[in-house]
Motif scaffolding. Structure first.
Motif, PDB file in Angstrom:
ATOM      1  N   HIS A  46      -5.968   1.280  13.496  1.00  0.00           N
ATOM      2  CA  HIS A  46      -5.141   0.817  12.389  1.00  0.00           C
ATOM      3  C   HIS A  46      -3.805   1.529  12.435  1.00  0.00           C
ATOM      4  N   GLY A  88       0.762   1.780   8.416  1.00  0.00           N
ATOM      5  CA  GLY A  88       1.053   0.804   7.354  1.00  0.00           C
ATOM      6  C   GLY A  88      -0.207   0.138   6.849  1.00  0.00           C
ATOM      7  N   SER A  89      -1.089  -0.263   7.746  1.00  0.00           N
ATOM      8  CA  SER A  89      -2.302  -0.953   7.302  1.00  0.00           C
ATOM      9  C   SER A  89      -3.250   0.013   6.592  1.00  0.00           C
ATOM     10  N   ASP A 119      -2.252   2.581   4.747  1.00  0.00           N
ATOM     11  CA  ASP A 119      -1.644   2.732   3.427  1.00  0.00           C
ATOM     12  C   ASP A 119      -1.923   1.513   2.557  1.00  0.00           C
ATOM     13  N   GLU A 120      -1.849   0.320   3.152  1.00  0.00           N
ATOM     14  CA  GLU A 120      -2.126  -0.913   2.403  1.00  0.00           C
ATOM     15  C   GLU A 120      -3.580  -0.948   1.952  1.00  0.00           C
ATOM     16  N   LEU A 121      -4.486  -0.526   2.827  1.00  0.00           N
ATOM     17  CA  LEU A 121      -5.903  -0.498   2.480  1.00  0.00           C
ATOM     18  C   LEU A 121      -6.159   0.502   1.350  1.00  0.00           C
ATOM     19  N   ARG A 172      -4.037   1.478  -0.958  1.00  0.00           N
ATOM     20  CA  ARG A 172      -3.473   0.896  -2.189  1.00  0.00           C
ATOM     21  C   ARG A 172      -4.404  -0.174  -2.743  1.00  0.00           C
ATOM     22  N   HIS A 173      -4.922  -1.017  -1.851  1.00  0.00           N
ATOM     23  CA  HIS A 173      -5.844  -2.067  -2.287  1.00  0.00           C
ATOM     24  C   HIS A 173      -7.082  -1.457  -2.951  1.00  0.00           C
ATOM     25  N   ASP A 219      -5.958   0.122  -6.404  1.00  0.00           N
ATOM     26  CA  ASP A 219      -5.344  -0.697  -7.459  1.00  0.00           C
ATOM     27  C   ASP A 219      -5.901  -2.105  -7.621  1.00  0.00           C
ATOM     28  N   GLU A 220      -6.440  -2.684  -6.561  1.00  0.00           N
ATOM     29  CA  GLU A 220      -6.752  -4.113  -6.616  1.00  0.00           C
ATOM     30  C   GLU A 220      -8.203  -4.471  -6.359  1.00  0.00           C
ATOM     31  N   CYS A 221      -8.906  -3.660  -5.616  1.00  0.00           N
ATOM     32  CA  CYS A 221     -10.247  -4.008  -5.152  1.00  0.00           C
ATOM     33  C   CYS A 221     -11.190  -4.267  -6.329  1.00  0.00           C
TER      34      CYS A 221
END
Length: 128
Positions: free
Chosen positions: A3, A6-7, A9-11, A13-14, A17-19
């Motif tokens: 990975h 960037g990916s 960090d995106e994971l 964050r997900h 905040d979003e999962c």
């Protein structure tokens, strides 16, 4: 599989905040639970509520100022409306007192402090 930074960090964050599987504490009942899906209600979705928070926040409580039934999720705004009305009333009373050559600023300040304390207590009670 490798990975990129960037990916990763995106994971992160997900997951934070979003999962739908993340753990969260309901802002209304305080229960810790799996977040689940975002609310189906557009207004609540904009507030970042989960579907549980939409349902839980839909319960009503008595407003400490007017005694009316108010949804828990709407109580902070409802109390701010009372505070705004109180400020408008205080400004009108101060203008009338100034026009009549007097007024009791200490009594007005004490009443304002009592209103702020009542609003804070209602918010804490609604969140409990």
């Amino acid at each position: 599989r490798a990975h990129s930074a960037g990916s990763v960090d995106e994971l992160a964050r997900h997951r934070r905040d979003e999962c739908a599987g993340r753990r969260m504490q309901c802002r209304f009942c305080g229960e810790e639970r799996v977040a689940g899906q975002l609310s189906l209600d557009a207004r609540d979705r904009l507030r970042g509520f989960s579907q549980h928070e939409t349902d839980c926040g839909g319960r009503t409580a008595d407003c400490p100022r007017c005694g009316g039934k108010v949804k828990l999720k709407d109580l902070p705004v409802h109390l701010r409306i009372h505070a705004f009305d109180k400020k408008s009333d205080d400004a009108a009373a101060a203008a009338a007192a100034a026009a009549n050559g007097g007024g009791d600023g200490a009594a007005s300040a004490a009443a304002k402090d009592a209103d702020v304390a009542a609003a804070a207590a209602a918010t804490r009670a609604a969140e409990a």
